[in-house]
Write a protein that holds these residues in place. Structure first.
Motif, PDB file in Angstrom:
ATOM      1  N   THR A 193      10.904  31.088  46.762  1.00 28.82           N
ATOM      2  CA  THR A 193      10.955  30.636  48.180  1.00 28.82           C
ATOM      3  C   THR A 193      10.709  31.943  49.344  1.00 28.82           C
ATOM      4  OG1 THR A 193      13.358  31.563  47.697  1.00 28.82           O
ATOM      5  CG2 THR A 193      12.973  29.242  47.369  1.00 28.82           C
ATOM      6  N   MET A 194      10.143  32.945  48.686  1.00 29.24           N
ATOM      7  CA  MET A 194       9.888  33.798  49.725  1.00 29.24           C
ATOM      8  C   MET A 194       8.930  33.223  50.960  1.00 29.24           C
ATOM      9  SD  MET A 194       8.862  36.920  47.723  1.00 29.24           S
ATOM     10  CE  MET A 194       7.330  36.301  46.797  1.00 29.24           C
ATOM     11  N   SER A 195       9.379  33.492  52.041  1.00 30.10           N
ATOM     12  CA  SER A 195       8.430  32.839  53.178  1.00 30.10           C
ATOM     13  C   SER A 195       8.741  33.988  54.322  1.00 30.10           C
ATOM     14  CB  SER A 195       9.310  31.827  53.672  1.00 30.10           C
ATOM     15  OG  SER A 195      10.277  31.894  54.280  1.00 30.10           O
ATOM     16  N   VAL A 196       7.768  34.072  55.217  1.00 27.99           N
ATOM     17  CA  VAL A 196       7.553  34.793  56.290  1.00 27.99           C
ATOM     18  C   VAL A 196       7.885  34.109  57.621  1.00 27.99           C
ATOM     19  CG1 VAL A 196       5.142  34.592  56.482  1.00 27.99           C
ATOM     20  CG2 VAL A 196       6.060  36.550  57.443  1.00 27.99           C
ATOM     21  N   GLY A 197       8.725  34.701  58.327  1.00 22.12           N
ATOM     22  CA  GLY A 197       9.280  34.133  59.740  1.00 22.12           C
ATOM     23  C   GLY A 197       8.033  34.066  60.725  1.00 22.12           C
ATOM     24  N   VAL A 198       7.865  33.060  61.353  1.00 24.44           N
ATOM     25  CA  VAL A 198       6.877  32.950  62.269  1.00 24.44           C
ATOM     26  C   VAL A 198       7.308  32.187  63.558  1.00 24.44           C
ATOM     27  CG1 VAL A 198       5.058  32.652  60.466  1.00 24.44           C
ATOM     28  CG2 VAL A 198       5.759  30.404  61.615  1.00 24.44           C
ATOM     29  N   GLY A 199       6.737  32.611  64.825  1.00 26.85           N
ATOM     30  CA  GLY A 199       7.071  31.792  66.046  1.00 26.85           C
ATOM     31  C   GLY A 199       5.791  31.343  66.605  1.00 26.85           C
ATOM     32  N   ILE A 200       5.956  30.474  67.391  1.00 28.85           N
ATOM     33  CA  ILE A 200       5.016  29.721  68.257  1.00 28.85           C
ATOM     34  C   ILE A 200       5.148  30.325  69.674  1.00 28.85           C
ATOM     35  CG2 ILE A 200       3.679  27.817  69.110  1.00 28.85           C
ATOM     36  CD1 ILE A 200       4.878  26.495  66.350  1.00 28.85           C
ATOM     37  N   LEU A 201       4.431  30.790  70.461  1.00 33.03           N
ATOM     38  CA  LEU A 201       4.294  30.988  71.752  1.00 33.03           C
ATOM     39  C   LEU A 201       3.690  29.823  72.617  1.00 33.03           C
ATOM     40  CD1 LEU A 201       4.021  34.819  72.598  1.00 33.03           C
ATOM     41  CD2 LEU A 201       5.518  33.301  73.601  1.00 33.03           C
ATOM     42  N   GLY A 202       4.180  29.069  73.517  1.00 32.26           N
ATOM     43  CA  GLY A 202       3.311  28.091  74.110  1.00 32.26           C
ATOM     44  C   GLY A 202       3.908  26.814  73.530  1.00 32.26           C
ATOM     45  N   SER A 203       4.210  25.942  74.274  1.00 29.35           N
ATOM     46  CA  SER A 203       4.920  24.611  73.651  1.00 29.35           C
ATOM     47  C   SER A 203       3.948  23.330  74.230  1.00 29.35           C
ATOM     48  CB  SER A 203       6.204  24.394  74.566  1.00 29.35           C
ATOM     49  OG  SER A 203       5.971  24.545  75.959  1.00 29.35           O
ATOM     50  N   GLY A 204       2.763  23.666  74.574  1.00 32.99           N
ATOM     51  CA  GLY A 204       1.652  22.645  74.804  1.00 32.99           C
ATOM     52  C   GLY A 204       1.313  21.914  73.594  1.00 32.99           C
ATOM     53  N   ASN A 205       0.015  21.250  73.713  1.00 32.78           N
ATOM     54  CA  ASN A 205      -0.519  20.263  72.416  1.00 32.78           C
ATOM     55  C   ASN A 205      -0.796  21.290  71.220  1.00 32.78           C
ATOM     56  OD1 ASN A 205      -0.171  17.915  74.156  1.00 32.78           O
ATOM     57  ND2 ASN A 205      -2.390  18.135  74.879  1.00 32.78           N
ATOM     58  N   ARG A 260       4.053  22.231  57.001  1.00 31.81           N
ATOM     59  CA  ARG A 260       3.419  21.903  55.704  1.00 31.81           C
ATOM     60  C   ARG A 260       3.149  23.071  54.773  1.00 31.81           C
ATOM     61  NH1 ARG A 260       0.034  18.107  58.132  1.00 31.81           N
ATOM     62  NH2 ARG A 260      -1.868  19.534  57.437  1.00 31.81           N
ATOM     63  N   ARG A 261       3.576  24.043  55.236  1.00 31.20           N
ATOM     64  CA  ARG A 261       3.306  25.359  54.386  1.00 31.20           C
ATOM     65  C   ARG A 261       4.493  26.163  53.965  1.00 31.20           C
ATOM     66  NH1 ARG A 261      -2.459  26.876  54.145  1.00 31.20           N
ATOM     67  NH2 ARG A 261      -3.536  25.433  55.780  1.00 31.20           N
ATOM     68  N   PRO A 262       4.911  25.985  52.814  1.00 34.14           N
ATOM     69  CA  PRO A 262       6.271  26.463  52.357  1.00 34.14           C
ATOM     70  C   PRO A 262       6.274  27.996  52.563  1.00 34.14           C
ATOM     71  CG  PRO A 262       4.726  25.478  50.473  1.00 34.14           C
ATOM     72  CD  PRO A 262       4.062  25.183  51.751  1.00 34.14           C
ATOM     73  N   ARG A 263       5.178  28.923  52.569  1.00 33.92           N
ATOM     74  CA  ARG A 263       5.541  30.328  52.743  1.00 33.92           C
ATOM     75  C   ARG A 263       5.732  30.713  54.265  1.00 33.92           C
ATOM     76  NH1 ARG A 263       0.729  30.562  49.526  1.00 33.92           N
ATOM     77  NH2 ARG A 263       1.190  31.361  47.360  1.00 33.92           N
ATOM     78  N   LEU A 264       5.438  29.634  55.164  1.00 36.48           N
ATOM     79  CA  LEU A 264       5.814  30.106  56.651  1.00 36.48           C
ATOM     80  C   LEU A 264       6.986  29.250  56.813  1.00 36.48           C
ATOM     81  CD1 LEU A 264       2.121  29.398  58.015  1.00 36.48           C
ATOM     82  CD2 LEU A 264       3.103  31.363  56.993  1.00 36.48           C
ATOM     83  N   LYS A 265       7.855  30.105  57.593  1.00 36.53           N
ATOM     84  CA  LYS A 265       9.184  29.493  58.040  1.00 36.53           C
ATOM     85  C   LYS A 265       9.039  29.834  59.689  1.00 36.53           C
ATOM     86  CE  LYS A 265      13.534  28.958  58.552  1.00 36.53           C
ATOM     87  NZ  LYS A 265      14.084  27.307  58.689  1.00 36.53           N
ATOM     88  N   LEU A 266       9.202  28.641  60.216  1.00 30.76           N
ATOM     89  CA  LEU A 266       9.115  28.413  61.441  1.00 30.76           C
ATOM     90  C   LEU A 266      10.480  28.842  62.281  1.00 30.76           C
ATOM     91  CD1 LEU A 266       7.599  28.324  64.189  1.00 30.76           C
ATOM     92  CD2 LEU A 266       7.807  25.615  64.075  1.00 30.76           C
ATOM     93  N   ARG A 267      10.661  30.066  62.947  1.00 29.47           N
ATOM     94  CA  ARG A 267      12.030  30.399  63.587  1.00 29.47           C
ATOM     95  C   ARG A 267      11.917  30.105  64.927  1.00 29.47           C
ATOM     96  NH1 ARG A 267      14.973  33.414  60.344  1.00 29.47           N
ATOM     97  NH2 ARG A 267      16.104  34.154  62.254  1.00 29.47           N
ATOM     98  N   MET A 268      10.955  29.799  65.589  1.00 32.09           N
ATOM     99  CA  MET A 268      11.249  29.562  66.999  1.00 32.09           C
ATOM    100  C   MET A 268       9.890  29.075  67.611  1.00 32.09           C
ATOM    101  SD  MET A 268      12.239  31.974  70.145  1.00 32.09           S
ATOM    102  CE  MET A 268      13.714  32.358  69.536  1.00 32.09           C
ATOM    103  N   MET A 269      10.048  28.099  68.549  1.00 30.31           N
ATOM    104  CA  MET A 269       8.974  27.941  69.611  1.00 30.31           C
ATOM    105  C   MET A 269       9.345  28.224  71.022  1.00 30.31           C
ATOM    106  SD  MET A 269       7.187  24.324  70.831  1.00 30.31           S
ATOM    107  CE  MET A 269       6.254  23.928  69.639  1.00 30.31           C
ATOM    108  N   GLY A 316      14.600  20.232  64.697  1.00 26.27           N
ATOM    109  CA  GLY A 316      15.665  21.160  64.043  1.00 26.27           C
ATOM    110  C   GLY A 316      14.952  22.389  64.495  1.00 26.27           C
ATOM    111  N   VAL A 317      13.963  22.727  65.134  1.00 28.73           N
ATOM    112  CA  VAL A 317      13.331  24.264  65.363  1.00 28.73           C
ATOM    113  C   VAL A 317      13.997  24.802  66.635  1.00 28.73           C
ATOM    114  CG1 VAL A 317      11.122  25.388  65.984  1.00 28.73           C
ATOM    115  CG2 VAL A 317      11.092  23.535  64.404  1.00 28.73           C
TER     116      VAL A 317
END
Lengths: 344, 314
Positions: B19-31, B42-51, B68-69
């Motif tokens: 279950t190891m995953s790396v925390g990722v964030g997205i900068l920019g809330s457009g398309n 869809r990528r289990p290794r990536l954990k989306l922590r914030m947009m 839920g993000v």
């Protein structure tokens, strides 16, 4: 009738730019110098010189130029001292860098061309040309593909960016007389700047459409000597000069000078007669970009398929200017379906 | 230590198991940011922590919240405050990324840049991700380069490519203001990527917008001038490369296989290839393959780095 006509129009010769398509971009510097000098002697005010697809058009996609655009521009500037030299630029093919170089080489008029629905990709180029003190023409290509109202909205984008003239460009030679008139009228109503018309003769309407455009308010009119240009060629300039003279519209161009430049200088350069043959007619009829003609002939030969089948399919796919690679794809697909194996 | 290391994924709290995953964030809330979000899910290794965006009215932020993000309207600041975010996708603008890049570097976060800012060297994951194992800023090459550099590379590994030229044709609807206002930058950056990443001695790029309805799929033509070439070898190399790109861009398809013909007099032979890119339709429409290939490449880079498994694309 004469009160429909403007007192004066600006004629632009495109023999050394649109005509570049007809010679597969193989003009020599000497030929450019000769044609430019003859146009200068005939007092043609603006002469366009570039690869057929504009600055930076030299490519596998469109054909390599024999010489860099800038050498042609310099030759024309040198041999046509009282004529303004124009260059064409299609954003997406050429860049502002090439426009600056052309300006430094002596070009005074910038013609910035986009497909008729994509005017906003030209804003930066129009602004730069304006800043550099050039006369700027916005060029809305394949104008038959959209309504007069839509075309006028795109023209406004070019005018706002700083164009002095916005053109209705019948790249496919597909417009009927009334359609040319309506488009120019829509631009005339929507714009404060001047309106231009660039015609092709694929349906035999080059001069007629240009006159209709003038009646509707176009004051910049393009043509080429002997009609030298893509497809069945452009509005034949020396004919237009003579007709405008008969109509009493001032062009500043010498009727005999234009005739002589055509007969004595350009006619000997023609690789083949510029006529409306079957393939050129299909281009106008199907509404396909005129410079596809020679590329389609080459692809037809390479893949063993019919030129007309390729052109009609390109029309059906609503291809736009610059998509010469689609010719290869279409020819390849037709050959695959027919089970013909492509040659080298 | 300011440099982002691949081992970070293994250092994550609770390391061990699958279950190891790396925390990722997205900068920019457009398309683009929104499409990234769906791909990350869809990528289990990536954990989306914030947009993180800056517009409170943003539909992208609202959509992220509904899924839920966590979201923020404080842009880069909110991203910097979360130490668990190790990888940041920047889907803002070139201008904004020039400001973000040094802040992310100082915070020890890896930037995956989807803007044309070109802070880091251009990356086309399937070709040169390996060269930048220790990069702090992965600058994705343009969409035109993502689609064509793999083909140029496939040729240049079996023949010397004197000149590569590409024509990218995209649907007008898929070209946003960023592309439209920077079309010269697009062609120049793509041409340089053909050289630096693709291995061509000289490169040229052309972009054409087509407004046809229904919108056309992104189509790319690659021409390469080569002195000599074995057609069968090129065919094998190209087919192998297409399959590798398809692992992260399933809609990447060869429309015209390598055709070897004679070039203009004195230029040698020309290899012509055409590829089409259909998007996955995660959020962006399917015709926007030019955008999908960017978000797909970005997510693939993150996952490969997180997994420490650089072989999966490279």
């Amino acid at each position: 009738m004469a009160d429909n006509y403007p007192a004066r129009v600006t004629l632009v010769d495109v023999s050394l730019r649109d005509g570049s398509h007809a010679v597969r971009h193989q003009f020599t510097e000497k030929q450019v110098a000769q044609v430019a000098a003859a146009l200068d002697a005939a007092r043609v005010p603006v002469v366009e010189v570039s690869h057929g697809d504009g600055l930076g058009g030299s490519s596998l996609q469109y054909g390599f130029s024999r010489q860099p655009d800038l050498e042609w521009v310099r030759a024309a500037v040198e041999h046509a001292p009282s004529t303004k030299i124009a260059v064409l630029l299609l954003p997406g093919i050429g860049t502002r860098q090439e426009l600056k170089q052309a300006r430094d080489a002596g070009a005074q008029v910038a013609r910035i061309a986009t497909h008729c629905t994509e005017a906003d990709i030209a804003e930066q180029h129009i602004e730069l040309a304006r800043e550099m003190g050039m006369t700027v023409c916005g060029f809305l290509m394949m104008a038959h593909m959209i309504s007069p109202g839509e075309l006028a909205r795109q023209a406004r984008i070019m005018e706002k960016a700083g164009a002095h003239v916005v053109y209705v460009v019948d790249s496919a030679g597909a417009l009927l007389i009334e359609e040319a008139r309506e488009r120019v009228q829509a631009l005339r109503d929507a714009l404060d700047c001047e309106v231009g018309f660039h015609g092709h003769n694929n349906l035999g309407l080059g001069v007629a459409n240009t006159l209709a455009a003038m009646e509707a308010g176009a004051t910049w009119l393009d043509g080429s000597l002997c009609g030298l240009g893509a497809g069945a060629g452009n509005t034949q300039l020396e004919v237009l000069v003579a007709v405008l003279d008969r109509l009493g519209v001032e062009t500043g161009v010498s009727v005999y000078g234009a005739m002589d430049a055509a007969e004595d200088v350009v006619k000997p350069l023609l690789p083949r007669p510029i006529v409306i043959d079957r393939d050129a007619l299909v281009i106008g009829y199907a509404g396909v970009y005129s410079s596809f003609l020679l590329h389609a002939r080459r692809a037809a030969e390479r893949f063993g398929v019919e030129v007309r089948d390729i052109l009609v399919e390109l029309g059906r796919r609503r291809t736009v200017g610059g998509q010469e690679d689609q010719i290869i794809q279409v020819a390849y697909e037709i050959a695959q379906r027919a089970g013909v194996s492509p040659g080298a | 230590m300011s440099r982002w290391m691949f081992t970070l994924a293994l250092d994550a709290p609770g390391a061990g198991g699958t279950t190891m995953s790396v925390g990722v964030g997205i900068l920019g809330s457009g398309n683009i940011g929104t499409d990234l979000m769906f791909k990350i899910f869809r990528r289990p290794r990536l954990k989306l922590r914030m947009m993180a965006g800056i517009d409170p009215q943003s539909e992208g932020l609202a959509r992220a919240r509904s899924l839920g993000v966590p979201t923020s309207t404080r842009g880069i600041d909110a991203i910097l405050e979360d130490p668990e975010i190790r990888v940041v996708f920047d889907a803002t603008s070139a201008k904004a990324h020039l400001r973000h890049a040094p802040l992310l570097r100082e915070a020890g976060k890896l930037a995956i840049d989807l803007t044309p800012a070109s802070v880091g060297p251009p990356v086309v994951p399937v070709v040169n991700l390996d060269s930048y194992q220790r990069a702090e800023n992965v600058s994705l090459a343009t969409c035109g380069a993502q689609a064509t550099v793999p083909m140029v590379h496939a040729i240049s590994r079996v023949a010397r490519v004197e000149y590569a030229e590409i024509v990218a044709t995209i649907a007008s609807k898929s070209a946003g203001p960023g592309t439209r206002q920077n079309i010269d930058e697009f062609t120049v950056a793509t041409a340089r990527a053909l050289e630096r990443v693709g291995g061509a001695a000289r490169g040229k790029a052309i972009i054409v917008l087509n407004p046809a309805e229904p919108p056309i799929l992104m189509t790319n033509t690659v021409y390469a001038l080569v002195s000599d070439v074995d057609p069968a070898e090129v065919e094998r190399s190209v087919q192998a490369m297409v399959e590798r790109v398809q692992r992260y861009v399933p809609g990447y398809r060869l429309k015209v296989p390598p055709l070897v013909g004679e070039g203009p007099a004195g230029t040698g032979r020309v290899v012509t290839i055409m590829v089409e890119v259909e998007g996955a339709g995660d959020f962006l429409p399917r015709y926007a393959g030019n955008l999908d290939i960017m978000t797909s490449a970005a997510v693939q880079v993150a996952e490969d780095l997180a997994a420490g498994d650089r072989a999966s694309v490279a």
